[in-house]
Design a protein around this motif. Sequence first.
Motif, PDB file in Angstrom:
ATOM      1  N   LEU A 142     -18.109   4.208   2.287  1.00  0.00           N
ATOM      2  CA  LEU A 142     -17.108   4.128   1.246  1.00  0.00           C
ATOM      3  C   LEU A 142     -17.114   3.335   0.536  1.00  0.00           C
ATOM      4  CD1 LEU A 142     -14.361   2.758   3.651  1.00  0.00           C
ATOM      5  CD2 LEU A 142     -14.779   4.879   3.299  1.00  0.00           C
ATOM      6  N   ARG A 177      -1.813  -1.734  -6.312  1.00  0.00           N
ATOM      7  CA  ARG A 177      -2.643  -2.348  -6.593  1.00  0.00           C
ATOM      8  C   ARG A 177      -3.556  -3.628  -7.189  1.00  0.00           C
ATOM      9  NH1 ARG A 177      -6.256  -1.415  -2.625  1.00  0.00           N
ATOM     10  NH2 ARG A 177      -7.793  -1.473  -4.559  1.00  0.00           N
ATOM     11  N   GLN A 211       0.829  -0.987   0.237  1.00  0.00           N
ATOM     12  CA  GLN A 211      -0.248  -0.150  -0.302  1.00  0.00           C
ATOM     13  C   GLN A 211       0.863   1.563   0.115  1.00  0.00           C
ATOM     14  OE1 GLN A 211      -0.520  -2.694   1.657  1.00  0.00           O
ATOM     15  NE2 GLN A 211      -2.615  -2.582   2.568  1.00  0.00           N
ATOM     16  N   GLU A 244      -2.167   4.911  -5.412  1.00  0.00           N
ATOM     17  CA  GLU A 244      -1.867   6.322  -5.151  1.00  0.00           C
ATOM     18  C   GLU A 244      -1.809   6.893  -6.542  1.00  0.00           C
ATOM     19  OE1 GLU A 244       1.863   7.394  -3.108  1.00  0.00           O
ATOM     20  OE2 GLU A 244       0.767   5.875  -1.078  1.00  0.00           O
ATOM     21  N   ARG A 266     -10.705   9.365  -6.641  1.00  0.00           N
ATOM     22  CA  ARG A 266     -11.355   7.721  -6.297  1.00  0.00           C
ATOM     23  C   ARG A 266     -11.112   7.297  -7.806  1.00  0.00           C
ATOM     24  NH1 ARG A 266     -16.493   6.753  -8.488  1.00  0.00           N
ATOM     25  NH2 ARG A 266     -17.746   8.293 -10.261  1.00  0.00           N
ATOM     26  N   SER A 267     -11.226   5.602  -7.825  1.00  0.00           N
ATOM     27  CA  SER A 267     -10.314   4.879  -9.373  1.00  0.00           C
ATOM     28  C   SER A 267     -11.868   4.504  -9.947  1.00  0.00           C
ATOM     29  CB  SER A 267     -10.175   4.012  -8.661  1.00  0.00           C
ATOM     30  OG  SER A 267      -9.210   3.780  -8.017  1.00  0.00           O
ATOM     31  N   GLY A 301      -9.453   0.610  -1.660  1.00  0.00           N
ATOM     32  CA  GLY A 301      -9.055   1.550  -1.470  1.00  0.00           C
ATOM     33  C   GLY A 301      -8.345   1.692  -3.658  1.00  0.00           C
ATOM     34  N   ARG A 302      -7.751   3.268  -3.296  1.00  0.00           N
ATOM     35  CA  ARG A 302      -7.281   3.171  -4.597  1.00  0.00           C
ATOM     36  C   ARG A 302      -5.525   3.148  -4.686  1.00  0.00           C
ATOM     37  NH1 ARG A 302      -6.772   8.591  -6.688  1.00  0.00           N
ATOM     38  NH2 ARG A 302      -6.466   9.704  -5.578  1.00  0.00           N
ATOM     39  N   ARG A 335     -11.896  -2.494   3.561  1.00  0.00           N
ATOM     40  CA  ARG A 335     -11.575  -1.116   3.710  1.00  0.00           C
ATOM     41  C   ARG A 335     -10.065  -1.100   2.592  1.00  0.00           C
ATOM     42  NH1 ARG A 335     -11.005   2.616   8.082  1.00  0.00           N
ATOM     43  NH2 ARG A 335     -10.780   4.575   6.427  1.00  0.00           N
ATOM     44  N   TRP A 336      -8.884  -1.523   2.715  1.00  0.00           N
ATOM     45  CA  TRP A 336      -8.073  -1.383   1.248  1.00  0.00           C
ATOM     46  C   TRP A 336      -8.499  -2.642   0.163  1.00  0.00           C
ATOM     47  CZ3 TRP A 336      -6.085  -6.046  -1.469  1.00  0.00           C
ATOM     48  CH2 TRP A 336      -4.431  -6.145  -1.785  1.00  0.00           C
TER      49      TRP A 336
END
Length: 585
Positions: A408, A223, A218, A261, A371-372, A258-259, A254-255
Amino acid sequence: MHGRVKVKSTAQQEEEKRKEREKKLKVYLTVRDAIFKKRSNSELDEEALQLTQQLLASNPDFATLWNYRREIFLHLETVKEEEEMQKLYEAELLFIEACLKVNPKSYGSWHHRGWVSYRLPRPDWKRELVLCDRCLSLDDRNFHCWDYRRLVVKVSGVSVEQELQFTDRLIGSNFSNYSSWHYRSTLLPLLHPQPASDPAPACQKHTHTPTVPTASPQTHGHRVCEEQLLKEYELVQNAVFTDPNDQSAWFYYRWLLGRAEREEVISCVYVSREGERVAVAFSKPVNVVSLMLVLDGQPQQQVEWRSVHPRFRHSPVWLCELPPSSISDINNEHNLTVHWMEKHTQRDCALYTGRTESWCRDSATDQELFRSELSVEKTSVLQSELQSCTQLLELEPQNKWCLLTIILLMRALDPLGHEKETLAHFQTLKEVDPMRSSYYSDLCSKFLIENTILKMEYAEVRVFSLSDKNLSTLCHLDQLLLVTHINLCSNQLMKLPPQFAMLHCLEVLEADDNAIENLEGLYHLPNLEEVSLKNNQISKISDLSPLATCPKLTRLDLRGNPVTKTADIEAELAKLLPSLTDLLL
């Protein structure tokens, strides 16, 4: 009485225990002193090994003794044959196992075991893996053992596929195994990486065997490809429905949401003809040491770049002043190019005739700021996940993890469309988990700011308004470089942080009815003309000193602040802020 066992009193038992402890302590100190004497005399012999072993067997956290043993072994390597050292090191591994039984989380024992394993002429890495398995079966959150296992896996060539299967077994037997979920998050990006230049969902096949990482991916923005990511949602959903109140699977959830960086790029270049300055915004904070500015084809060797605030060595926005009169004539057109030498990238910006300012922004879509981008398949899966979590919430209405995950999921799908529902869920979160109310307030503030930036971008305006939203913090201020007017009235802000100094186009600031005590962020804002701070908590003249760095400030409203009761305040402010023409007290 005859026939009865004489029972010692409690006092007698305590006295005997005290004497026994004193006896053991005396022996312990005697051996310790003997060890220190031998070490000071540089005696690196097997007697020292026996003495240190005597103490470490009862206290394996005595780091100095482990250091001494390593010194002894290094010396013995110079005088003994390899076969003898093999036996000595194997005996040492057995001794370390005994120490781990005394304290399974002994820093010194695990570190020494890694050192011995590396020094062993013929290491048995399979045996070490078995040891790790045994220790983790007793305590699956022993992070010392997890660290050692990663070391063993790395040097022994265990494949990522095998380790992923290992996490499958641990998670299958215990969904609450947080360490296994985390380890899984480090393995998946290696085995199923998202192609760097292709957002398509298909996984790529490896032409080589990836190695197990030593750090979490992370932190590097890695990803997982979409095909595998969608499979992981099914796994984690089984876990959260099995035990909705266990946090381990929810953290992994949650991971997954995520997106990666954003890539380090120049996101915006701003040029001011009047100020003869250039501001460069980056996609993330950087320590700029390699920027080259080219003006009309001529490299500007003399310009000096500075961060927006003295406190920042890493900043998302960097500034420089151009040579006098280089772009001040409004009848001339200029072309600027900023080269980021370190990243081999650049961005151009044209300042046209008749324009007092110009800018060139990143071409990334607005959604990608926060966001992705979602494919049709991933959108469908996330909508299904949202529906499942909503059903779970009906069964577990007080489940904070479920509430937060729903928020989320809504953010990932449609942050603006779900804004009202998100705010309602945040309010419920504060009620069911009051101990983390401040965290939820800050997170809610972050999401509100993101939504407002998106709305502002869609409308193509330079006004940012978030009044009466219960904001508790400010973030994403690097996205507001071009904003000229900000309204933050009627919130819960306690300060204007240093990041506020990124707002180099800001002309008007309204921040009435907050609890602001600190104006540190109002630093060197060249266009700031009006500041309204009614009903805040500014108590001293010195609290206003950052405003002295804003050369165009002419209007200041301080009504309702404690500082207004200061004697001779008008005279004091006249000295501090001589450019003021409209002061409201």
